[in-house]
Write a protein that holds these residues in place. Structure first.
Motif, PDB file in Angstrom:
ATOM      1  N   VAL A 109       0.601  -1.260  -0.127  1.00  0.00           N
ATOM      2  CA  VAL A 109      -0.017   0.004  -0.033  1.00  0.00           C
ATOM      3  C   VAL A 109       0.828   1.277   0.007  1.00  0.00           C
ATOM      4  CG1 VAL A 109      -1.976   1.182   1.199  1.00  0.00           C
ATOM      5  CG2 VAL A 109      -1.697  -1.253   1.407  1.00  0.00           C
ATOM      6  N   ALA A 110       0.740   2.128  -0.949  1.00  0.00           N
ATOM      7  CA  ALA A 110       1.339   3.538  -1.100  1.00  0.00           C
ATOM      8  C   ALA A 110       0.499   4.512  -1.555  1.00  0.00           C
ATOM      9  CB  ALA A 110       2.707   3.284  -1.945  1.00  0.00           C
ATOM     10  N   HIS A 111       0.752   5.615  -0.892  1.00  0.00           N
ATOM     11  CA  HIS A 111       0.011   6.721  -1.581  1.00  0.00           C
ATOM     12  C   HIS A 111       0.531   7.357  -2.685  1.00  0.00           C
ATOM     13  CE1 HIS A 111      -3.184   9.718  -0.704  1.00  0.00           C
ATOM     14  NE2 HIS A 111      -2.551  10.664  -1.065  1.00  0.00           N
TER      15      HIS A 111
ATOM     16  N   ASP B 203      -3.145   1.621  -4.267  1.00  0.00           N
ATOM     17  CA  ASP B 203      -2.663   3.187  -4.028  1.00  0.00           C
ATOM     18  C   ASP B 203      -3.788   3.701  -3.643  1.00  0.00           C
ATOM     19  OD1 ASP B 203      -2.040   5.596  -4.805  1.00  0.00           O
ATOM     20  OD2 ASP B 203      -1.318   5.431  -6.715  1.00  0.00           O
ATOM     21  N   THR B 204      -3.658   4.330  -2.223  1.00  0.00           N
ATOM     22  CA  THR B 204      -4.573   5.073  -1.864  1.00  0.00           C
ATOM     23  C   THR B 204      -5.224   6.417  -2.523  1.00  0.00           C
ATOM     24  OG1 THR B 204      -2.891   5.984  -0.330  1.00  0.00           O
ATOM     25  CG2 THR B 204      -3.944   3.997   0.615  1.00  0.00           C
ATOM     26  N   LEU B 205      -4.171   6.893  -3.314  1.00  0.00           N
ATOM     27  CA  LEU B 205      -4.581   8.243  -3.756  1.00  0.00           C
ATOM     28  C   LEU B 205      -5.668   8.521  -4.768  1.00  0.00           C
ATOM     29  CD1 LEU B 205      -4.030  11.400  -4.283  1.00  0.00           C
ATOM     30  CD2 LEU B 205      -2.267  10.529  -5.814  1.00  0.00           C
ATOM     31  N   PRO B 206      -5.686   7.331  -5.628  1.00  0.00           N
ATOM     32  CA  PRO B 206      -6.844   7.331  -6.689  1.00  0.00           C
ATOM     33  C   PRO B 206      -8.049   6.458  -6.037  1.00  0.00           C
ATOM     34  CG  PRO B 206      -5.172   5.641  -7.353  1.00  0.00           C
ATOM     35  CD  PRO B 206      -4.634   6.708  -6.125  1.00  0.00           C
TER      36      PRO B 206
ATOM     37  N   TYR C 276      -5.577  15.896  -2.276  1.00  0.00           N
ATOM     38  CA  TYR C 276      -5.613  14.331  -1.793  1.00  0.00           C
ATOM     39  C   TYR C 276      -4.143  14.256  -1.538  1.00  0.00           C
ATOM     40  CZ  TYR C 276     -10.211  13.628  -3.165  1.00  0.00           C
ATOM     41  OH  TYR C 276     -11.732  13.687  -2.805  1.00  0.00           O
ATOM     42  N   SER C 277      -3.212  15.128  -1.144  1.00  0.00           N
ATOM     43  CA  SER C 277      -1.878  15.010  -0.768  1.00  0.00           C
ATOM     44  C   SER C 277      -2.271  14.003   0.437  1.00  0.00           C
ATOM     45  CB  SER C 277      -1.206  16.139  -0.411  1.00  0.00           C
ATOM     46  OG  SER C 277      -1.595  16.794   0.448  1.00  0.00           O
ATOM     47  N   LEU C 278      -1.062  13.303   0.872  1.00  0.00           N
ATOM     48  CA  LEU C 278      -1.261  12.614   2.207  1.00  0.00           C
ATOM     49  C   LEU C 278      -1.243  13.449   3.306  1.00  0.00           C
ATOM     50  CD1 LEU C 278      -1.021   9.669   3.212  1.00  0.00           C
ATOM     51  CD2 LEU C 278       1.418   9.980   3.314  1.00  0.00           C
ATOM     52  N   SER C 279      -0.557  14.616   3.391  1.00  0.00           N
ATOM     53  CA  SER C 279      -0.477  15.616   4.524  1.00  0.00           C
ATOM     54  C   SER C 279      -1.879  16.207   4.533  1.00  0.00           C
ATOM     55  CB  SER C 279       0.625  16.598   4.275  1.00  0.00           C
ATOM     56  OG  SER C 279       1.659  15.973   4.309  1.00  0.00           O
ATOM     57  N   ASN C 280      -2.479  16.516   3.782  1.00  0.00           N
ATOM     58  CA  ASN C 280      -3.801  17.253   3.532  1.00  0.00           C
ATOM     59  C   ASN C 280      -4.879  16.237   4.030  1.00  0.00           C
ATOM     60  OD1 ASN C 280      -3.205  20.006   3.133  1.00  0.00           O
ATOM     61  ND2 ASN C 280      -3.349  19.612   0.900  1.00  0.00           N
ATOM     62  N   LEU C 281      -4.856  15.016   3.623  1.00  0.00           N
ATOM     63  CA  LEU C 281      -5.720  14.115   3.982  1.00  0.00           C
ATOM     64  C   LEU C 281      -5.646  13.645   5.617  1.00  0.00           C
ATOM     65  CD1 LEU C 281      -5.244  11.609   1.210  1.00  0.00           C
ATOM     66  CD2 LEU C 281      -7.560  12.714   1.836  1.00  0.00           C
TER      67      LEU C 281
ATOM     68  N   ALA D 116      10.629   8.645   5.215  1.00  0.00           N
ATOM     69  CA  ALA D 116       9.874   7.446   5.037  1.00  0.00           C
ATOM     70  C   ALA D 116       9.082   6.994   5.822  1.00  0.00           C
ATOM     71  CB  ALA D 116      10.876   6.609   4.315  1.00  0.00           C
ATOM     72  N   GLU D 117       9.396   6.891   7.345  1.00  0.00           N
ATOM     73  CA  GLU D 117       8.811   6.340   8.263  1.00  0.00           C
ATOM     74  C   GLU D 117       7.797   7.409   8.697  1.00  0.00           C
ATOM     75  OE1 GLU D 117       9.672   4.356  12.854  1.00  0.00           O
ATOM     76  OE2 GLU D 117      11.252   4.540  11.298  1.00  0.00           O
ATOM     77  N   GLY D 118       8.117   8.557   8.545  1.00  0.00           N
ATOM     78  CA  GLY D 118       6.924   9.503   9.094  1.00  0.00           C
ATOM     79  C   GLY D 118       5.790   9.672   8.112  1.00  0.00           C
ATOM     80  N   ASP D 119       6.171   9.448   6.981  1.00  0.00           N
ATOM     81  CA  ASP D 119       5.157   9.232   5.769  1.00  0.00           C
ATOM     82  C   ASP D 119       4.189   8.069   5.870  1.00  0.00           C
ATOM     83  OD1 ASP D 119       5.670  11.986   4.998  1.00  0.00           O
ATOM     84  OD2 ASP D 119       6.705  11.134   3.153  1.00  0.00           O
ATOM     85  N   VAL D 120       4.809   6.713   6.191  1.00  0.00           N
ATOM     86  CA  VAL D 120       4.251   5.479   6.324  1.00  0.00           C
ATOM     87  C   VAL D 120       3.158   5.786   7.563  1.00  0.00           C
ATOM     88  CG1 VAL D 120       4.440   3.129   6.761  1.00  0.00           C
ATOM     89  CG2 VAL D 120       6.161   4.366   5.307  1.00  0.00           C
ATOM     90  N   TYR D 121       3.731   6.164   8.794  1.00  0.00           N
ATOM     91  CA  TYR D 121       2.831   6.415   9.756  1.00  0.00           C
ATOM     92  C   TYR D 121       1.622   6.923   9.289  1.00  0.00           C
ATOM     93  CZ  TYR D 121       0.958   8.362  14.152  1.00  0.00           C
ATOM     94  OH  TYR D 121       0.215   8.742  15.128  1.00  0.00           O
TER      95      TYR D 121
END
Length: 337
Positions: free
Chosen positions: A115-117, A146-149, A171-176, A191-196
């Motif tokens: 799973v990746a954004h 892909d969680t984005l689409p 739909y950026s990860l930060s804004n979600l 990378a670890e922060g974004d996965v969290y």
């Protein structure tokens, strides 16, 4: 697509790299959180009802020094650079990384879903490129989501509104994360922060995401590499059989456009040889002799950094084609000692 019940482990993934796709980037950091399906279907909450990161999960985070230079923007965003990775003596995306990934995934119950954004456009193709360099692959039956689409499609279908403070749909990860948790994401662009952040976003919509899995997921086999490694990016390992010389000669060739670096081992000694080869002359085949090998090694041993003769190079590859075992892999770029 395969039914969602087939995936027992969801491996949340994020990569930090040297640039955007048009820069043919290389991975500089990779992080994975492996979470069993049970924890996604039964999320944990604190006393106030706030979602919590699952207590039971496996984590893997690795930094690596790419051969390609970071773009200034990528370095600014990620906080990584060739310099600070080199200072910390991090090797590149090599076979050790591959083995570590394989062992990490082997611990998880299969089938596995990555799973990746924005994974279909960035993380998955780039990971496929790096694996391809080394002749490696993901476990058979791996699925990708892909969680984005997927989230965009869910919102469109259910008329949800995910908007940043300035009012434009995002739909950026930060804004979600800001939308769902009314808080700032932690350690963004590591990378670890974004996965969290990705895991928490997924948990917020887990029932819907798991339900629409069939329509949105793809097989790993459908993922195309981001780009085809050029000759300057590829690395080939070959072992020449013992014929004219008392020791087998393991040769590791690092192609650099029109040139080639070769590491030649003779007994306990190590030699660096730089070979410039004109591919138009590849048809030339001449006898490889022990004296030619010795002459080349002696000059190299004297630290004169000679050019390996074209004839020697061609003979290595053309004299025993059936006996050469070629494997693509990646290792630190050689330097003349």
């Amino acid at each position: 697509m395969a039914e969602s019940s087939r995936c027992e482990t969801f491996v949340f993934l994020d990569l930090e790299a040297t640039g955007l796709p048009n820069a043919n980037p290389e991975i500089a950091e990779i992080s994975l959180f492996a979470i069993h399906r049970f924890s996604l279907e039964h999320p944990e909450r604190d006393e106030s009802g706030t979602l919590q990161l699952p207590r039971v999960l496996d984590k893997l985070t690795l930094c690596m020094c790419p051969e390609r230079d970071f773009t200034p923007k990528a370095s600014e965003i990620t906080g990584l650079s060739n310099q600070n990775l080199t200072n910390n003596h991090k090797p590149g995306f090599d076979r050790t990384v591959i083995k570590t990934l394989q062992e990490f995934l082997k611990r998880q119950e299969s089938p596995i879903c990555l799973v990746a954004h924005n994974g279909f456009d960035y993380d998955f193709p780039l990971l496929r490129t790096e694996l391809q360099r080394l002749g490696a692959d993901m476990p058979e039956g791996t699925i990708c989501l892909d969680t984005l689409p997927t989230l965009r499609g869910l919102d469109k279908a259910h008329h949800h509104s995910t908007r940043a403070s300035h009012g434009k749909k995002s739909y950026s990860l930060s804004n979600l994360y800001r939308r769902y948790f009314n808080d700032e994401p932690k350690a963004a662009h590591s990378a670890e922060g974004d996965v969290y952040t990705l895991v928490m976003v997924f948990l917020h919509r887990a029932p819907e995401l798991l339900q629409c899995f069939d329509a949105e997921a793809q097989s790993w086999d459908e993922i195309e590499p981001m780009y085809t490694p050029t000759p300057g990016d590829s690395v080939v390992e070959a072992t020449m059989p013992e014929m004219h010389y008392p020791h087998p000669l393991p040769l590791r060739f690092y192609s650099q456009g029109c040139g080639l670096d070769a590491k030649v081992r003779r007994g306990p000694e190590l030699f660096w040889i730089l070979s410039r080869v004109d591919s138009s002359e590849r048809e030339r085949k001449e006898e490889l002799s022990k004296s030619e090998l010795e002459e080349t090694s002696e000059v190299t041993e004297a630290n004169k950094n000679p050019y390996m003769t074209k004839n020697l190079f061609y003979n290595i590859f053309n004299r025993w084609p059936s006996n050469l075992c070629l494997k693509t892999y990646r290792e630190g770029k050689p330097t003349t000692s």
